[in-house]
Scaffold this motif. Structure first.
Motif, short mmCIF file in Angstrom:
data_model
loop_
_atom_site.label_atom_id
_atom_site.label_comp_id
_atom_site.label_asym_id
_atom_site.label_seq_id
_atom_site.Cartn_x
_atom_site.Cartn_y
_atom_site.Cartn_z
N LYS A 1 14.84 12.43 -17.01
CA LYS A 1 13.62 11.71 -17.38
C LYS A 1 13.85 10.19 -17.34
CE LYS A 1 10.85 15.02 -17.66
NZ LYS A 1 9.79 15.10 -16.61
N ARG A 2 15.02 9.76 -17.73
CA ARG A 2 15.31 8.32 -17.64
C ARG A 2 15.37 7.87 -16.18
NH1 ARG A 2 18.60 9.46 -22.32
NH2 ARG A 2 20.35 10.01 -20.97
N GLU A 3 15.99 8.68 -15.35
CA GLU A 3 16.07 8.33 -13.93
C GLU A 3 14.70 8.36 -13.28
OE1 GLU A 3 17.70 7.45 -10.10
OE2 GLU A 3 18.30 7.09 -12.18
N TYR A 4 13.86 9.27 -13.71
CA TYR A 4 12.49 9.36 -13.19
C TYR A 4 11.75 8.04 -13.44
CZ TYR A 4 8.27 11.91 -11.81
OH TYR A 4 7.14 12.34 -11.15
N ALA A 5 11.81 7.56 -14.67
CA ALA A 5 11.13 6.30 -15.00
C ALA A 5 11.77 5.12 -14.28
CB ALA A 5 11.16 6.08 -16.52
N ARG A 6 13.09 5.16 -14.13
CA ARG A 6 13.78 4.06 -13.45
C ARG A 6 13.34 3.95 -11.99
NH1 ARG A 6 17.46 2.69 -10.08
NH2 ARG A 6 17.90 4.84 -9.46
N ARG A 7 13.17 5.09 -11.34
CA ARG A 7 12.75 5.04 -9.93
C ARG A 7 11.32 4.53 -9.79
NH1 ARG A 7 15.49 9.73 -6.22
NH2 ARG A 7 17.62 9.53 -7.03
N LEU A 8 10.47 4.91 -10.71
CA LEU A 8 9.12 4.36 -10.69
C LEU A 8 9.16 2.85 -10.91
CD1 LEU A 8 7.19 7.05 -12.78
CD2 LEU A 8 7.25 6.80 -10.29
N THR A 9 10.05 2.41 -11.80
CA THR A 9 10.21 0.98 -12.05
C THR A 9 10.68 0.26 -10.79
OG1 THR A 9 10.70 1.35 -14.39
CG2 THR A 9 11.49 -0.71 -13.42
N ASP A 10 11.56 0.88 -10.02
CA ASP A 10 12.06 0.27 -8.79
C ASP A 10 10.97 0.14 -7.73
OD1 ASP A 10 14.54 0.02 -9.92
OD2 ASP A 10 15.42 1.76 -8.91
N ILE A 11 10.04 1.08 -7.71
CA ILE A 11 8.97 1.06 -6.71
C ILE A 11 7.88 0.05 -7.09
CG2 ILE A 11 7.16 2.44 -5.59
CD1 ILE A 11 8.93 4.91 -6.06
N ALA A 12 7.66 -0.11 -8.40
CA ALA A 12 6.52 -0.90 -8.90
C ALA A 12 6.44 -2.32 -8.35
CB ALA A 12 6.53 -0.91 -10.43
N PRO A 13 7.54 -3.09 -8.27
CA PRO A 13 7.40 -4.46 -7.76
C PRO A 13 6.88 -4.52 -6.33
CG PRO A 13 9.52 -4.17 -8.85
CD PRO A 13 8.91 -2.81 -8.70
N GLN A 14 7.21 -3.51 -5.53
CA GLN A 14 6.75 -3.50 -4.15
C GLN A 14 5.25 -3.21 -4.06
OE1 GLN A 14 9.74 -1.11 -1.78
NE2 GLN A 14 10.62 -0.92 -3.83
N ALA A 15 4.68 -2.71 -5.16
CA ALA A 15 3.23 -2.49 -5.21
C ALA A 15 2.50 -3.69 -5.79
CB ALA A 15 2.93 -1.24 -6.03
N GLY A 16 3.22 -4.80 -5.99
CA GLY A 16 2.60 -6.00 -6.51
C GLY A 16 2.54 -6.06 -8.02
N SER B 1 0.83 -1.21 0.00
CA SER B 1 0.00 0.00 0.00
C SER B 1 0.86 1.25 0.00
CB SER B 1 -0.93 -0.01 1.22
OG SER B 1 -0.17 -0.07 2.42
N ASP B 2 1.99 1.22 0.71
CA ASP B 2 2.89 2.38 0.72
C ASP B 2 3.52 2.60 -0.65
OD1 ASP B 2 2.31 2.73 3.39
OD2 ASP B 2 4.10 1.69 4.09
N ALA B 3 3.93 1.51 -1.30
CA ALA B 3 4.52 1.64 -2.63
C ALA B 3 3.50 2.18 -3.62
CB ALA B 3 5.04 0.27 -3.09
N ARG B 4 2.29 1.71 -3.51
CA ARG B 4 1.22 2.19 -4.40
C ARG B 4 1.01 3.69 -4.22
NH1 ARG B 4 -4.31 2.83 -4.47
NH2 ARG B 4 -5.39 2.09 -6.33
N THR C 1 7.58 -1.84 -17.65
CA THR C 1 6.50 -1.34 -18.50
C THR C 1 5.69 -0.29 -17.76
OG1 THR C 1 6.35 -3.41 -19.73
CG2 THR C 1 4.43 -1.97 -19.78
N LEU C 2 5.31 -0.60 -16.53
CA LEU C 2 4.49 0.34 -15.77
C LEU C 2 5.27 1.62 -15.46
CD1 LEU C 2 1.79 0.86 -14.33
CD2 LEU C 2 2.87 0.01 -12.24
N GLY C 3 6.57 1.50 -15.14
CA GLY C 3 7.37 2.68 -14.86
C GLY C 3 7.41 3.64 -16.03
N GLN C 4 7.60 3.09 -17.23
CA GLN C 4 7.62 3.93 -18.43
C GLN C 4 6.24 4.55 -18.69
OE1 GLN C 4 10.19 4.83 -20.26
NE2 GLN C 4 11.70 3.52 -19.27
N GLN C 5 5.19 3.78 -18.47
CA GLN C 5 3.84 4.29 -18.71
C GLN C 5 3.47 5.40 -17.73
OE1 GLN C 5 1.65 0.62 -18.55
NE2 GLN C 5 1.77 0.29 -20.75
N LEU C 6 3.82 5.23 -16.47
CA LEU C 6 3.52 6.27 -15.49
C LEU C 6 4.31 7.54 -15.77
CD1 LEU C 6 3.33 4.26 -12.13
CD2 LEU C 6 1.43 5.30 -13.39
#
Length: 259
Positions: free
Chosen positions: A126-141, A78-81, A147-152
């Motif tokens: 911008k690349r680092e921005y997407a990479r950090r979202l990618t790193d958080i995504a697995p913890q949100a299930g 829930s925190d990652a989300r 894919t989700l990191g790039q889309q967000l």
């Protein structure tokens, strides 16, 4: 004009550059105006920053970490989300001034040369921005985090650009709702209701790209399944999907006639 003496000139110059670049743009801000706002002489300004390009690069570097998603890991899904959704909650300070967007997008728009150091800084951000979202995504299930990191990241940048064009924060609110939908797994009944359509569209799209470099329906379905662990919910009603893809009708095996 009164000039301030002593230490802190560099910090005052960067503070003035941030205020002016954000408020009126990089190209509209001159070095004389910067020295006036920073309360330093033009000579002192050029001692710290030999050129305007150097000042723009320092300005972007100073902002970089502050404008990125958090790098610290979280443990609860829930925190990652909430971290992923929080990128759409950032608001500019209350002001009556027009919305000016984000510094790195603005710098990319104002500096035409892709090889310019400022453009390269913006691209790296911008690349680092997407990479950090990618790193958080697995913890949100999420099972397809890249894919989700790039889309967000794309959704965020589009919402910011539209907010500037409309001078309204509502596009970011809408973008948050879309991201919230992406991060919410569908109910089993929803998946069951669309099972035949998903299978039919997947079969058809193996040889039918949607054109112009857009992902095929199969890629969309696979992405959705990988991201959520559930089947893809098509935005089209069944009869419209069949109309768009004529050969996507459900395949029925001919009955075998007994001998």
């Amino acid at each position: 004009m009164r000039r301030r003496r002593g230490r802190g000139a560099r910090e005052r110059i960067l503070k003035a550059a941030t205020e002016l670049f954000v408020a009126q743009g990089i190209n509209a801000t001159g070095m004389d105006q910067l020295s006036t706002v920073a309360e330093v002489s033009t000579r002192t300004l050029y001692v710290h920053f030999p050129s305007k390009d150097k000042l723009v690069q320092a300005y972007l570097q100073a902002l970089g970490e502050r404008l990125l998603p958090p790098a610290s890991p979280v443990h609860a899904a829930s925190d990652a989300r909430e971290q992923l959704l929080a990128i759409f909650d950032r608001r500019s300070q209350d002001t009556t001034a027009p919305l000016r967007g984000r510094p790195f997008l603005n710098a990319s728009a104002e500096v035409p040369d892709p090889g310019h150091p400022s453009r390269q800084l913006a691209a790296a951000h911008k690349r680092e921005y997407a990479r950090r979202l990618t790193d958080i995504a697995p913890q949100a299930g999420v099972s397809a985090p890249e894919t989700l990191g790039q889309q967000l990241a794309l959704l965020f940048d589009g919402a910011v650009a539209r907010s500037v064009a409309l001078n309204s924060s509502r596009p970011q609110e809408s973008a948050r709702s879309i991201a919230d939908y992406w991060l919410t797994p569908p109910s089993p009944m929803s998946v069951y209701a669309h099972r035949d359509e998903i299978a039919a569209l997947r079969d058809t799209s193996r040889t039918q790209p949607d054109g112009l470099g857009e992902p095929t329906v199969e890629q969309t379905a696979v992405t959705f399944e990988a991201r959520t662990g559930h089947g893809w919910r098509s935005p089209l009603p069944r009869h419209r999907a069949a109309h768009r893809h004529p050969t996507a009708a459900r395949r029925v095996r001919p009955r075998t006639v007994g001998r």
